[in-house]
Design an enzyme around this catalytic site. Sequence first.
Site, PDB file in Angstrom:
ATOM      1  N   TYR A   1      -0.484 -25.760  41.400  1.00 47.60           N
ATOM      2  CA  TYR A   1       0.436 -25.495  40.296  1.00 47.60           C
ATOM      3  C   TYR A   1       1.423 -24.421  40.734  1.00 47.60           C
ATOM      4  O   TYR A   1       1.043 -23.439  41.370  1.00 47.60           O
ATOM      5  CB  TYR A   1      -0.328 -25.002  39.062  1.00 47.60           C
TER       6      TYR A   1
ATOM      7  N   GLU B   1       8.598 -25.674  35.958  1.00 49.52           N
ATOM      8  CA  GLU B   1       7.179 -25.896  36.192  1.00 49.52           C
ATOM      9  C   GLU B   1       6.987 -27.100  37.112  1.00 49.52           C
ATOM     10  O   GLU B   1       7.512 -28.181  36.843  1.00 49.52           O
ATOM     11  CB  GLU B   1       6.497 -26.157  34.840  1.00 49.52           C
TER      12      GLU B   1
END
Length: 398
Positions: free
Chosen positions: A118, A206
């Site tokens: 991530y 993101e």
Amino acid sequence: MNIHEYQAKELLRRYGVAVLDGHVAWTPEEAEAAAKKLPGPVYVVKSQIHAGGRGAGRFADDPNGKGGVRVVKSVEDVKAAATAMIGHTLVTKQTGAQGKVVSRVYVEDGCDIKRELYLGLLVDRATSRITVMASTEGGMEIEEVAEHQPEKILKVAVDPASGLSGFHCRKLAFGLGLTGKQVGSFTKFVTALYGAFLELDCAIVEINPLVVTGAGEIVALDAKISFDDNALFRHKDLEALRDDSEMDPKELEAVKNDLNYVALDGEIGCMVNGAGLAMATMDIIKLYGSSPANFLDVGGTATADRVTEAFRIITSDANVKAILVNIFGGIAKCDMIATGVVQAAKNLTLKVPLVVRLEGTNVALGKQILAESGLAIIPADNLADAAEKVVNAVKKAA
Ligand code: ADP
Ligand code: MG
């Protein structure tokens, strides 16, 4: 403002961020043509909606079928997957039960995934710095990781004066357990992403998952960008990426009229000037046992026309059972607001009770205008009085 994954990837590619080849398609035929332009033999067909969780999501007309992201192994299967997606409603954890209609898909090169990580960049208000967050728990919602395994989230805050440096990237890379050439690839990736974030005035970027490929490259498999709306005027070209169909129609109307409006699911429509007063108004409605249908800040320069526009948006919401106008007259004088309220109430022939609380400059004149309007406006003297009256009006009407 949010954009689709395929738009985000196209932008990021321009800034040198590693993404795979892919093409957007609005029809199954376009999806087939898109696949033929890719090397194959593995393709991924991805539903494009402004919500995450697509992979684990399901289509409303095929709840036991496959998700909104499908890995397939032939051009025919790309077409079949696109047929199953386009025009169908995808329900994910983030869309709510009503789901979102997929109008286009992104056909992307298949990736040889070794690890899913991530990576997120955001403006951290606490430190007034851009913070880079990374985690080994890729593919999962970061909010869940933050709640259950906060130690798995690595963070570095970047000093705006000196910018992102190699040591920031290495700190994250080693924290993620990257080795050898992966570290260089990661540094290049984060540096390019940081450049894009600054240049495009982003609020959040993101990449979930960020992938380590079998060849040791770092690539973005998913990409979500939210722009800072207050800086959009500097990026006229980005306006074209806005997808009106992804917005609540009432919110869209509000954007066009420069009103700060957020649709909520309560029953009392609120028209307030100033964000702080709007928040307080929503709170006190809750305190008196009801709930707000919206947040609406008509701004410090509330004119009669803006008041009318605000009323139009509030009354177009079928859930609204009463309206509370709570205005503090400063630059916008109470008499002018009262005139606007009366004008709007007459033009729109209001069908629900209307409570008005005015305070500030020319308040006496404002109240007089309301009283002499001949309309069934319920006047209130203070915030608590207004909230009590509007909540009672809803109860009485029920
Ligand atoms: P969402 O977050 O909305 O579910 P993603 O783009 O993150 O959508 O895709 C979900 C999952 O699908 C990823 O975690 C990854 O495992 C897989 N995936 C996505 N794109 C590709 C690709 N190009 N090649 C292989 N797998 C992919
Ligand atoms: Mg994702």
